[in-house]
Design an enzyme around this catalytic site. Structure first.
Site, mmCIF file in Angstrom:
data_model
loop_
_atom_site.group_PDB
_atom_site.id
_atom_site.type_symbol
_atom_site.label_atom_id
_atom_site.label_comp_id
_atom_site.label_asym_id
_atom_site.label_seq_id
_atom_site.Cartn_x
_atom_site.Cartn_y
_atom_site.Cartn_z
ATOM 1 N N TYR A 190 102.894 -18.517 75.758
ATOM 2 C CA TYR A 190 103.050 -19.230 74.479
ATOM 3 C C TYR A 190 102.029 -20.336 74.361
ATOM 4 O O TYR A 190 101.365 -20.700 75.337
ATOM 5 C CB TYR A 190 104.476 -19.782 74.342
ATOM 6 C CG TYR A 190 104.741 -21.050 75.143
ATOM 7 C CD1 TYR A 190 104.893 -21.013 76.527
ATOM 8 C CD2 TYR A 190 104.801 -22.295 74.509
ATOM 9 C CE1 TYR A 190 105.120 -22.171 77.254
ATOM 10 C CE2 TYR A 190 105.028 -23.456 75.237
ATOM 11 C CZ TYR A 190 105.190 -23.391 76.606
ATOM 12 O OH TYR A 190 105.402 -24.541 77.325
ATOM 13 N N LYS A 227 100.505 -20.678 80.782
ATOM 14 C CA LYS A 227 101.566 -21.252 79.942
ATOM 15 C C LYS A 227 102.557 -20.137 79.626
ATOM 16 O O LYS A 227 102.472 -19.470 78.598
ATOM 17 C CB LYS A 227 100.941 -21.836 78.668
ATOM 18 C CG LYS A 227 101.797 -22.849 77.951
ATOM 19 C CD LYS A 227 100.947 -23.691 77.026
ATOM 20 C CE LYS A 227 101.731 -24.619 76.119
ATOM 21 N NZ LYS A 227 102.551 -25.614 76.799
ATOM 22 N N GLU A 236 101.997 -33.165 87.280
ATOM 23 C CA GLU A 236 102.052 -33.424 85.835
ATOM 24 C C GLU A 236 103.494 -33.778 85.515
ATOM 25 O O GLU A 236 104.275 -34.048 86.431
ATOM 26 C CB GLU A 236 101.544 -32.215 85.052
ATOM 27 C CG GLU A 236 102.305 -30.928 85.321
ATOM 28 C CD GLU A 236 101.762 -29.717 84.570
ATOM 29 O OE1 GLU A 236 101.084 -29.886 83.548
ATOM 30 O OE2 GLU A 236 102.052 -28.591 85.020
ATOM 31 N N LEU A 263 99.194 -27.374 84.133
ATOM 32 C CA LEU A 263 98.690 -26.777 82.907
ATOM 33 C C LEU A 263 97.419 -27.525 82.516
ATOM 34 O O LEU A 263 97.374 -28.761 82.585
ATOM 35 C CB LEU A 263 99.727 -26.909 81.789
ATOM 36 C CG LEU A 263 99.299 -26.160 80.525
ATOM 37 C CD1 LEU A 263 99.451 -24.655 80.707
ATOM 38 C CD2 LEU A 263 100.098 -26.622 79.320
HETATM 39 N N1 PDD Z 1 103.809 -28.644 76.531
HETATM 40 N N2 PDD Z 1 101.918 -29.705 81.075
HETATM 41 C C1 PDD Z 1 102.972 -28.961 80.712
HETATM 42 C C2 PDD Z 1 103.881 -28.437 81.771
HETATM 43 C C3 PDD Z 1 103.202 -28.685 79.357
HETATM 44 O O1 PDD Z 1 104.251 -27.932 78.998
HETATM 45 C C4 PDD Z 1 102.339 -29.232 78.379
HETATM 46 C C5 PDD Z 1 102.520 -28.975 76.904
HETATM 47 C C6 PDD Z 1 101.258 -30.013 78.807
HETATM 48 C C7 PDD Z 1 100.271 -30.614 77.848
HETATM 49 O O2 PDD Z 1 99.430 -29.642 77.316
HETATM 50 P P1 PDD Z 1 98.787 -29.804 75.869
HETATM 51 O O3 PDD Z 1 98.051 -31.074 75.858
HETATM 52 O O4 PDD Z 1 97.895 -28.623 75.765
HETATM 53 O O5 PDD Z 1 99.926 -29.777 74.884
HETATM 54 C C8 PDD Z 1 101.067 -30.209 80.160
HETATM 55 C C9 PDD Z 1 104.051 -28.125 75.206
HETATM 56 C C10 PDD Z 1 103.732 -29.090 74.129
HETATM 57 C C11 PDD Z 1 105.468 -27.561 75.139
HETATM 58 O O6 PDD Z 1 105.807 -26.812 76.049
HETATM 59 O O7 PDD Z 1 106.184 -27.841 74.189
#
Ligand code: PDD
Length: 279
Positions: free
Chosen positions: A33, A146, A178, A202
């Site tokens: 996703y 992801k 993270e 991620l």
């Molecule tokens: N989450 N690390 C994890 C585990 C994440 O799920 C996310 C983003 C990030 C940040 O990635 P980005 O800057 O590309 O949004 C880091 C999304 C927003 C979610 O699962 O809703």
């Protein structure tokens, strides 16, 4: 106006979307996703999100049913059809629908779904900062993909909320990776430090934007593992993510980070970020 979903390359009102109980996303979390940000009616960093979707799909051997240009134009149409100005687009692709068996079903076609949600920028939280707690990172070793398998993330976030915090900062044996749904950065001796983009985190799109902004304003950046002790001793700490943008962390496990309020480097990056999204 009822929200319009994009499902199996058709435009449908939400209530007409029918997900099969045999969808592998449903019982195996077997899919990938993305969450995109929409500012001013436009997708932010769309190409970077789509490239990561491709990498995630390749990583778990799902063949995307459309090329990335087609996906992008469908998502732009989704935003247009829903009249979305400020919010998010959620896109997921599962391996497909087949009777439950672990092996890849040879005949299954990927199932694609996207919808958008109005989400305001979290301006108050970005201003005030948040409390975080720490937790052991118990996820698998492909956190760069992801995927829909988010149980460890869900449990960590819920545990943080139960402890009165906004998020859980995860660590593997004392190395900060993270958070449950965002990347973590600290400022220490004027340097911005964050975990390297390897298989343990991620590769956040917001993370990449923030690192670019730091380079642009000559803030020294170190992409290297850092410890819980460094987090606790940091001058500043913040989380980065698509919906939270740059969220200052003002306490960790109940103890203040730095002065216990958002610090100057965090503020400066927030201002630069603001300019980047307003184009
Ligand atoms: N989450 N690390 C994890 C585990 C994440 O799920 C996310 C983003 C990030 C940040 O990635 P980005 O800057 O590309 O949004 C880091 C999304 C927003 C979610 O699962 O809703």
């Amino acid at each position: 106006m009822a929200p319009i979903y994009w499902y199996q390359d058709r435009w449908l009102p939400a209530e007409e979307v029918r997900i099969s109980p045999d969808d592998r996303g449903y019982y195996f979390g077997d899919g990938v996703y993305e969450v995109f940000r929409v500012y001013g009616g436009a997708l932010f960093e769309a190409d970077a999100h789509l490239a990561r979707l491709q990498a995630s799909a390749d990583g778990i051997r799902i063949r995307l049913p459309h090329d990335l240009e087609t996906l992008k134009s469908r998502l732009e149409e989704l935003v247009r059809r829903n009249g979305l100005q400020e919010g998010t687009v959620y896109l997921q692709v599962t391996r497909g629908t087949a009777p439950r068996a672990h092996l890849f079903p040879p005949a299954a076609e990927p199932v694609t779904l996207a919808y958008c949600t109005e989400v305001k920028r979290p301006l108050a939280a970005m201003q005030a900062g948040c409390a975080a707690v720490t937790a052991e990172d118990i996820r698998w070793l492909h956190c760069n993909y992801k995927t829909l398998n988010l149980l460890a993330n869900v449990l960590a976030k819920q545990d943080a909320a139960d402890r009165g915090a906004a998020d859980a900062i995860l660590h593997r044996g004392g190395i900060v990776t993270e958070s449950s749904a965002s990347n973590v950065m600290i400022v220490s001796d004027g340097k911005l430090v964050t975990h390297p983009a390897n298989n343990l985190i991620l590769h956040g799109i917001t993370r990449a934007v923030v690192l670019r902004l730091a380079h642009a304003s000559a803030i020294p950046v170190e992409e290297r593992p850092f410890t819980l002790a460094e987090l606790r001793a940091a001058d500043e700490a913040f989380l980065t993510g698509t919906t939270i943008e740059i969220l200052p962390v003002i306490s960790v496990d109940g103890s203040p980070v730095g002065a216990g309020k958002p610090g100057p480097v965090t503020r400066q990056l927030q201002e630069q970020f603001e300019r980047a999204i307003l184009f």
